[in-house]
Enzyme design. Structure first.
Site, PDB file in Angstrom:
ATOM      1  N   HIS A   1      18.168  46.354   7.930  1.00 51.68           N
ATOM      2  CA  HIS A   1      17.340  46.341   9.141  1.00 51.68           C
ATOM      3  C   HIS A   1      16.622  45.003   9.345  1.00 51.68           C
ATOM      4  O   HIS A   1      16.015  44.787  10.389  1.00 51.68           O
ATOM      5  CB  HIS A   1      16.312  47.482   9.042  1.00 51.68           C
ATOM      6  CG  HIS A   1      15.516  47.705  10.279  1.00 51.68           C
ATOM      7  ND1 HIS A   1      16.088  48.042  11.496  1.00 51.68           N
ATOM      8  CD2 HIS A   1      14.176  47.647  10.510  1.00 51.68           C
ATOM      9  CE1 HIS A   1      15.140  48.189  12.407  1.00 51.68           C
ATOM     10  NE2 HIS A   1      13.976  47.952  11.839  1.00 51.68           N
TER      11      HIS A   1
ATOM     12  N   ASP B   1      22.795  49.603   9.803  1.00 47.21           N
ATOM     13  CA  ASP B   1      21.373  49.872   9.988  1.00 47.21           C
ATOM     14  C   ASP B   1      21.186  51.277  10.548  1.00 47.21           C
ATOM     15  O   ASP B   1      21.821  51.662  11.538  1.00 47.21           O
ATOM     16  CB  ASP B   1      20.798  48.817  10.940  1.00 47.21           C
ATOM     17  CG  ASP B   1      19.293  48.946  11.130  1.00 47.21           C
ATOM     18  OD1 ASP B   1      18.660  49.777  10.448  1.00 47.21           O
ATOM     19  OD2 ASP B   1      18.750  48.191  11.969  1.00 47.21           O
TER      20      ASP B   1
ATOM     21  N   SER C   1      13.275  46.127  16.019  1.00 49.32           N
ATOM     22  CA  SER C   1      12.867  47.423  15.493  1.00 49.32           C
ATOM     23  C   SER C   1      12.089  48.197  16.555  1.00 49.32           C
ATOM     24  O   SER C   1      12.543  48.333  17.691  1.00 49.32           O
ATOM     25  CB  SER C   1      12.046  47.200  14.215  1.00 49.32           C
ATOM     26  OG  SER C   1      11.772  48.393  13.548  1.00 49.32           O
TER      27      SER C   1
END
Length: 451
Positions: free
Chosen positions: A372, A316, A253
């Site tokens: 995610h 995602d 991330s």
């Protein structure tokens, strides 16, 4: 009913696990894996930009990606994000006990954690920084954001080189921070904190601020995250000079963005050049990361021979941002139009795209957090053999890990969602029978191993 569900779980688990012989994909035994890894690591870390290793995927590469992904996952598992904890924003474990306490696989125990990384929480990135509700807390200005580790002598022998690993923490739960990525690009050289000679090399401003800002009144952030990592890598380079080495940086991330930015910085400043002039290879194995900079940044990173492999889930939204309009997928005309704009981004390196709809373990969902989730991505890696290959788990990695922090497994597997939590949420019974939060002995002395 429960018995039937358990039988279904076992049958389906057996059906989708085991050795795969298609295209010579097999699971190697441990000793052979180590022997092959010591020989193959330069290619696995991008020497040839992973040509011929992704489809079908090389089994050793899959194993290495999962291993480094678990080192990134450790940043989530160890982070104290509970606002009712007086230590909210810290790592819950000491460096000495980090890998052992997390019950990570044996090969992680063969790394020695050498430094924790901190950033000042003055940066406006929603849901990244966490603060305690306690009036007296460990620190008001800092958050733990990752660590530096180095392979032990035993691991070095297996790996074929001394490996310095940096792992960056990402956002913990929700994805509100994506909205801030519509901010703007700014030159790396604008702050004079990273000595980039090209003013056209630009990165997202929030990432750059997070990486370079510091607070000289704060013990943990008197040096920026950048200064912490550069000084630690310098120290380890000097300590192991003369050995064959690698620098591997990982993150998920927002941590994936920091991984690319810090890898670039290490190469730009020559931190990866030993005293004998030998250049230590720098590679990034990132997961679910956003775009970091513009075309100039991508070209500079690749020109410095930093190797980047980005693992993403095609569903995602984070890897699709920022740069929704102007990005590497835009046509040349559109890119020429957007070149001078502060919202024209480009991904760096090579992408390995996975699809969670290929896994028979996962249920349909519109929850962006599931798409995610890092544990879900590692699950997809474990079952991936190639774009047109059947999904078959290769290592016996437990699919239940997917539901540690989300609700993604099909219900008939009977794995509760969001199941991972600290026993009694960290509360213990005192000598007088009251439930209290325990003190963490030597907490403030554990953020670096060599002060």
């Amino acid at each position: 009913m429960i018995l039937c569900a358990l039988i279904i779980w076992r049958l389906s688990y057996t059906c989708f696990t085991g050795n795969v012989n298609n295209n010579n994909i097999t699971v190697t035994d441990s000793s052979k894996r180590h022997r092959l890894l010591s020989e193959a690591w330069p290619k696995l870390h991008g020497q040839d930009n992973w040509v011929g290793l992704l489809d079908p995927i090389d089994p050793l590469l899959r194993s290495e990606l999962i291993r480094y992904g678990e080192m990134a996952q450790a940043c989530y598992d160890a982070f104290d994000f509970d606002p009712f904890s007086k230590y909210c924003g810290t790592c819950r474990f000491t460096p000495q006990s980090f890998f052992k306490t997390l019950s990570m696989a044996t090969h992680h125990h063969h790394y020695r954690l050498t430094r924790y990384l901190y950033a000042t929480s003055n940066i406006n990135l929603p849901n990244f920084f966490k603060k305690s509700r306690w009036p007296k807390v460990w620190n008001n200005a800092a958050n733990w954001i990752g660590y530096v580790a180095v392979s032990t002598d035993e691991a070095t022998q297996h790996l074929g080189r001394r490996d310095i690993t940096v792992a960056w923490r990402g956002t913990v739960t929700r994805l509100e921070w994506i909205a801030d990525l519509m901010d703007y690009l700014k030159p790396v050289s604008s702050s004079n904190k990273i000595p980039c000679p090209d003013p056209n090399v630009k990165v997202e401003s929030g990432f750059l601020d997070l990486y370079t800002d510091k607070d000289e009144t704060c013990r943990f952030c008197k040096n920026s995250a950048r200064e912490q990592i550069i000084s630690e890598v310098n120290r380890l380079m000097e300590m192991y000079s003369g050995e064959e080495m690698s620098i591997t940086i990982t993150g998920h991330s927002l941590g994936a963005a920091l991984a690319i930015l810090s890898a670039y910085d290490i190469a730009e400043t020559g931190t990866n050049v030993g005293g004998n002039g030998r250049v230590v290879p720098v590679s990034v194995l990132s997961f679910s990361g956003p775009r970091v900079g513009n075309v100039g940044f991508r070209e500079r990173v690749e020109g410095l021979d930093v190797k980047v492999l980005r693992v993403v889930n095609v569903h995602d939204v984070v890897p699709k941002s920022p740069g929704f309009i102007f990005n590497e997928n835009s046509g040349p005309i559109l890119m020429r139009i957007g070149e001078g704009l502060p919202w024209c981004y480009s991904h760096v390196g090579v992408e390995l795209a996975l699809d969670h709809k290929k896994s028979p373990f996962l249920k349909p969902t519109n929850d962006p957090v599931c798409s995610h989730n890092l544990e879900a991505l590692l699950h997809l890696l474990d079952g991936y053999h190639g774009k047109d290959e059947r999904f078959v788990l290769s290592s016996g990695r437990d699919p239940a890990l997917v539901n540690k922090a989300c609700d993604f497994l099909k219900d008939h597997y009977l794995v509760p969602p969001f199941w991972r939590q600290e026993e009694n949420k960290g509360m213990i019974r005192s000598n007088d029978g009251r439930w209290i939060q325990p003190e963490r002995p030597n907490h403030h002395r554990s953020f670096t191993m060599h002060e």
